[in-house]
Design an enzyme around this catalytic site. Sequence first.
Site, PDB file in Angstrom:
ATOM      1  N   HIS A  13     -56.720   1.037 -31.117  1.00  0.00           N
ATOM      2  CA  HIS A  13     -55.530   1.617 -30.512  1.00  0.00           C
ATOM      3  C   HIS A  13     -55.867   2.993 -29.967  1.00  0.00           C
ATOM      4  CE1 HIS A  13     -55.580   3.245 -34.624  1.00  0.00           C
ATOM      5  NE2 HIS A  13     -55.112   4.340 -34.045  1.00  0.00           N
ATOM      6  N   HIS A  58     -58.452   8.440 -26.312  1.00  0.00           N
ATOM      7  CA  HIS A  58     -59.628   7.689 -26.738  1.00  0.00           C
ATOM      8  C   HIS A  58     -59.225   6.565 -27.679  1.00  0.00           C
ATOM      9  CE1 HIS A  58     -59.038  10.352 -30.204  1.00  0.00           C
ATOM     10  NE2 HIS A  58     -59.666   9.423 -30.921  1.00  0.00           N
TER      11      HIS A  58
END
Length: 203
Positions: free
Chosen positions: A39, A123
């Site tokens: 995620h 990220h």
Amino acid sequence: MSTHRLFVALRPPRPIRAALIAAMHGISGARWQDDEQLHLTLRFIGEVDRHRAEDIAAALGGLHAPAIPARIAGVGLFERQGRPHMVWAGVEPHAPLAALHRKVDQALARVGIAPETRAFVPHITLARLNRASGPVAPFLAQSSDLASPPFLFGHVTLYESEMGHGGSRYHPVARYPLEAEATSADATALTSSHVAAKPPSSP
């Protein structure tokens, strides 16, 4: 009263997750993420009680933001006390993701959650490292051109994190569509019932 360790994130679609998993190799002793764990964190919240969790869910239901076209772009490294701590895949473009991060921060501030102070770096964590992991440089060099076709982040998800022997496990609590016609009633109701049903957790 039970507590809940919460964070807000974007979940990449299955083909993107599969491509990231295929890139996870080349660092001895790394704790690579699995599909469930992939995620992009918009905001880590931390431990809250059930009532605050319900307030957070309701506040996030007021988000208004478009779905975000994105792509994977390269890899990077976070260090802790001068040692490699985490390797990650970068996500672009930065501007709309940062704008969504700010909107999440603003929504949480309305229920008393202090704003994030760290710089936002979009990220997706690939692996967590310890003192015995490494070397990291060959992976970073080999994967520097890691890229994906464009994909869409269509939802924001509120997750609960539970610590276990194999690392953290993430459970989606509520999901909020990123579209103009999105509504939050169902997501908020789901959160209230889920959180109320959770057993007490250890500190």
